[in-house]
Motif scaffolding. Structure first.
Motif, PDB file in Angstrom:
ATOM      1  N   PHE A 210     -66.682  95.254 106.876  1.00  0.00           N
ATOM      2  CA  PHE A 210     -67.382  95.576 105.683  1.00  0.00           C
ATOM      3  C   PHE A 210     -68.994  94.896 105.539  1.00  0.00           C
ATOM      4  O   PHE A 210     -69.873  95.475 105.389  1.00  0.00           O
ATOM      5  CB  PHE A 210     -66.749  95.550 104.354  1.00  0.00           C
ATOM      6  N   VAL A 211     -68.815  93.558 106.042  1.00  0.00           N
ATOM      7  CA  VAL A 211     -70.140  92.812 105.809  1.00  0.00           C
ATOM      8  C   VAL A 211     -71.201  93.398 106.940  1.00  0.00           C
ATOM      9  O   VAL A 211     -72.038  93.501 106.803  1.00  0.00           O
ATOM     10  CB  VAL A 211     -69.693  91.525 106.295  1.00  0.00           C
ATOM     11  N   ARG A 212     -70.546  93.605 108.263  1.00  0.00           N
ATOM     12  CA  ARG A 212     -71.278  93.982 109.297  1.00  0.00           C
ATOM     13  C   ARG A 212     -71.923  95.667 109.100  1.00  0.00           C
ATOM     14  O   ARG A 212     -73.091  95.757 109.292  1.00  0.00           O
ATOM     15  CB  ARG A 212     -70.514  94.010 110.654  1.00  0.00           C
ATOM     16  N   ASP A 213     -71.030  96.437 108.341  1.00  0.00           N
ATOM     17  CA  ASP A 213     -71.564  97.888 108.017  1.00  0.00           C
ATOM     18  C   ASP A 213     -72.542  97.494 107.238  1.00  0.00           C
ATOM     19  O   ASP A 213     -73.640  98.370 107.126  1.00  0.00           O
ATOM     20  CB  ASP A 213     -70.503  98.702 107.209  1.00  0.00           C
ATOM     21  N   ARG A 214     -72.669  96.785 106.114  1.00  0.00           N
ATOM     22  CA  ARG A 214     -73.593  96.509 105.023  1.00  0.00           C
ATOM     23  C   ARG A 214     -74.789  96.024 105.487  1.00  0.00           C
ATOM     24  O   ARG A 214     -76.007  96.394 105.499  1.00  0.00           O
ATOM     25  CB  ARG A 214     -73.256  95.457 103.970  1.00  0.00           C
ATOM     26  N   SER A 215     -74.641  94.896 106.799  1.00  0.00           N
ATOM     27  CA  SER A 215     -75.810  94.449 107.580  1.00  0.00           C
ATOM     28  C   SER A 215     -76.400  95.565 108.232  1.00  0.00           C
ATOM     29  O   SER A 215     -77.822  95.643 108.175  1.00  0.00           O
ATOM     30  CB  SER A 215     -75.469  93.294 108.281  1.00  0.00           C
ATOM     31  N   ALA A 216     -75.587  96.441 108.741  1.00  0.00           N
ATOM     32  CA  ALA A 216     -76.284  97.347 109.752  1.00  0.00           C
ATOM     33  C   ALA A 216     -77.055  98.495 108.850  1.00  0.00           C
ATOM     34  O   ALA A 216     -78.169  98.871 109.303  1.00  0.00           O
ATOM     35  CB  ALA A 216     -75.180  98.071 110.687  1.00  0.00           C
ATOM     36  N   GLY A 217     -76.356  98.837 107.737  1.00  0.00           N
ATOM     37  CA  GLY A 217     -77.131  99.569 106.758  1.00  0.00           C
ATOM     38  C   GLY A 217     -78.551  99.088 106.255  1.00  0.00           C
ATOM     39  O   GLY A 217     -79.565  99.868 106.226  1.00  0.00           O
ATOM     40  N   ALA A 218     -78.551  97.737 105.992  1.00  0.00           N
ATOM     41  CA  ALA A 218     -79.856  97.267 105.706  1.00  0.00           C
ATOM     42  C   ALA A 218     -80.902  96.888 106.698  1.00  0.00           C
ATOM     43  O   ALA A 218     -82.006  97.512 106.400  1.00  0.00           O
ATOM     44  CB  ALA A 218     -79.551  95.638 105.158  1.00  0.00           C
ATOM     45  N   ARG A 219     -80.306  96.861 107.750  1.00  0.00           N
ATOM     46  CA  ARG A 219     -81.126  96.978 109.090  1.00  0.00           C
ATOM     47  C   ARG A 219     -81.862  98.232 109.326  1.00  0.00           C
ATOM     48  O   ARG A 219     -82.677  98.490 109.598  1.00  0.00           O
ATOM     49  CB  ARG A 219     -80.438  96.438 110.360  1.00  0.00           C
ATOM     50  N   GLY A 220     -80.830  99.347 109.084  1.00  0.00           N
ATOM     51  CA  GLY A 220     -81.194 100.576 109.278  1.00  0.00           C
ATOM     52  C   GLY A 220     -82.335 101.055 108.437  1.00  0.00           C
ATOM     53  O   GLY A 220     -83.606 101.762 108.403  1.00  0.00           O
ATOM     54  N   ARG A 221     -82.069 100.722 106.991  1.00  0.00           N
ATOM     55  CA  ARG A 221     -83.124 101.030 105.818  1.00  0.00           C
ATOM     56  C   ARG A 221     -84.384 100.226 106.038  1.00  0.00           C
ATOM     57  O   ARG A 221     -85.610 100.883 106.083  1.00  0.00           O
ATOM     58  CB  ARG A 221     -82.676 100.562 104.629  1.00  0.00           C
ATOM     59  N   GLY A 222     -84.289  99.143 106.706  1.00  0.00           N
ATOM     60  CA  GLY A 222     -85.506  98.335 107.075  1.00  0.00           C
ATOM     61  C   GLY A 222     -86.423  99.045 108.209  1.00  0.00           C
ATOM     62  O   GLY A 222     -87.455  99.209 107.873  1.00  0.00           O
ATOM     63  N   ALA A 223     -85.572  99.622 109.146  1.00  0.00           N
ATOM     64  CA  ALA A 223     -86.273 100.179 110.293  1.00  0.00           C
ATOM     65  C   ALA A 223     -86.859 101.696 109.692  1.00  0.00           C
ATOM     66  O   ALA A 223     -88.101 101.938 110.209  1.00  0.00           O
ATOM     67  CB  ALA A 223     -85.255 100.508 111.356  1.00  0.00           C
ATOM     68  N   ASP A 224     -86.378 102.253 108.855  1.00  0.00           N
ATOM     69  CA  ASP A 224     -86.747 103.574 108.305  1.00  0.00           C
ATOM     70  C   ASP A 224     -87.995 103.057 107.731  1.00  0.00           C
ATOM     71  O   ASP A 224     -88.962 104.010 107.555  1.00  0.00           O
ATOM     72  CB  ASP A 224     -85.852 104.205 107.364  1.00  0.00           C
TER      73      ASP A 224
END
Length: 438
Positions: A210-224
């Motif tokens: 779950f932590v990695r999912d959240r981190s991946a989501g944050a990175r994805g939003r940052g890239a967007d």
């Protein structure tokens, strides 16, 4: 032979056929152990079958399987040995098999242990095959079989059953089968107190995912927000178009060594919904919690009632203080000093193997599981003679040795394994005909 540092995809093969060399080797080692035990016992006028099915803890399990819980022994010093200290899954299976077949409870316990030991060997192979490949998996199973106290795997004890459930739960975690992992962890929690180790592994893997999912989501939003461009200049859709989803099934052609390090492994396999992870994590502690709460209700002592039952056996967790004193006392005389030195070397070897597993980047669930098993076994405050068999479920600690054995030529590794198997068989026969497992 495949370079162990460069995992490759395994050829497609049915799961049982792929595990066949490990299972056949395991069966051969256990057959050797039973044969040596039978001969040794006959020479001493004892029954090997009685030693395997009607001594020590085996008797407590058969009593629970028959009339149920309620038997206790009051010792002259005031201690109370209650059968509530023994978790219920093995006696339940003994009772079920007794009801369905002409087998006695003792016969049923022996049968369950034999089948469970094969299931445990298969589970150990499956876990190791996923992490390091087939050859290391075979070696891991053989090393588990030739442990000095490996004869316990053929006794009507709960170690084999627990190891089978733990290994397959860990395999389910490693391959993204979260609900299965939780259900197997719950059954492990109904088998032995050390089921806590399996629960800890499932929960750790779930939380990290779950932590990695959240981190991946944050990175994805940052890239967007930065414009959505991929570092190589392609759009996000183009960058991921050729990406192959990670497989989760054991029968997939690419299911062999999936893991390179625990830092990269804990992304939930593609297609595993968050609700499956939550359900698996919720199921994991159910077995142990249900039994502990039932014991508390039965004894009238609340949630801590099971600890009172264990205290009646003078068993508890003291961080290893009592065991350290036990080892130190060995150095008060010369003959026992050798035993004390052997204990120190043994504990040191276990810790070194565990640290080696960390350095070799074993998957985090395996490290958590092994760490908890080692801690509970080494830091228990009583029954020091039982520690070798209590450590037996900690099979991931053998993986560094399995990797080293797999690097040898087949003829040499077979010779080493055969020699250790003979020594283990002789020691097991000597041990059971002597003090035996308390």
């Amino acid at each position: 032979m495949t370079d162990l540092e460069t995992p490759v995809a395994a050829p497609r093969a049915p799961a049982l056929r792929r595990a066949a060399p490990a299972l056949l080797g395991y069966a051969a080692v256990r057959a050797l152990g039973l044969a040596v035990l039978a001969g040794w016992s006959a020479a001493r006028g004892k029954s090997a079958y009685t030693l395997l099915t009607a001594r020590w803890d085996s008797l407590w399990y058969t009593r629970v399987a028959g009339p149920g819980y309620g038997y206790e022994v009051r010792l002259p010093n005031g201690d109370v040995h209650s059968d509530l200290a023994f978790f219920p899954l093995l006696p339940w299976l003994e009772r079920l098999l007794h009801a369905l077949t002409p087998l006695s409870y003792a016969d049923a316990g022996f049968t369950v242990s034999l089948l469970a030991s094969l299931a445990a060997a298969w589970g150990i192979f499956a876990v190791t095959d996923v992490v390091y490949g087939r050859r290391v998996g075979v070696c891991a199973v053989l090393l588990w079989a030739v442990l000095p106290v490996g004869i316990v795997q053929s006794m009507a004890y709960s170690e084999s059953l627990f190891t089978a459930l733990a290994a397959w739960s860990l395999y389910a975690v490693l391959t993204g089968r979260w609900v299965s992992a939780g259900a197997l962890a719950a059954l492990a929690g109904l088998t032995r107190p050390v089921g806590l180790a399996v629960v800890a592994a499932v929960w750790t893997a779930g939380v990290v995912s779950f932590v990695r999912d959240r981190s991946a989501g944050a990175r994805g939003r940052g890239a967007d927000q930065a414009g959505g461009a991929h570092p190589d200049g392609r759009a996000p859709e183009e960058a991921g178009a050729g990406r192959t989803p990670q497989t989760t099934g054991a029968s997939k052609a690419t299911r062999a060594p999936l893991v390179d390090s625990f830092t990269t492994f804990f992304v939930t396999p593609t297609g595993a919904p968050a609700r499956h992870r939550v359900l698996g994590m919720a199921l994991a502690p159910v077995g142990a919690a249900a039994y502990v709460l039932w014991v508390g209700h039965r004894t009238g002592r609340g949630p801590l009632g099971y600890l009172d039952v264990q205290a009646g056996w003078r068993n508890g967790f003291d961080g290893g203080y009592a065991f350290a004193r036990f080892v130190a006392d060995k150095f008060t005389s010369f003959p026992s000093a050798a035993a004390g030195a052997g204990l120190i070397l043994g504990v040191g070897l276990l810790l070194w193997l565990y640290v080696t597993g960390i350095r070799q980047r074993q998957p985090l669930p395996l490290l958590v599981y092994t760490g908890v098993v080692l801690a509970l076994a080494l830091c228990a405050s009583s029954y020091f003679g039982s520690k070798p068999r209590l450590l037996m479920p900690a099979f991931p600690v053998l993986l560094p040795l399995a990797r080293a054995l797999a690097r040898l030529r087949t003829s040499r590794s077979a010779l080493v394994t055969a020699g250790v198997a003979v020594s283990s068989a002789v020691y097991g026969a000597f041990w059971l005909n002597g003090s035996g497992p308390p």
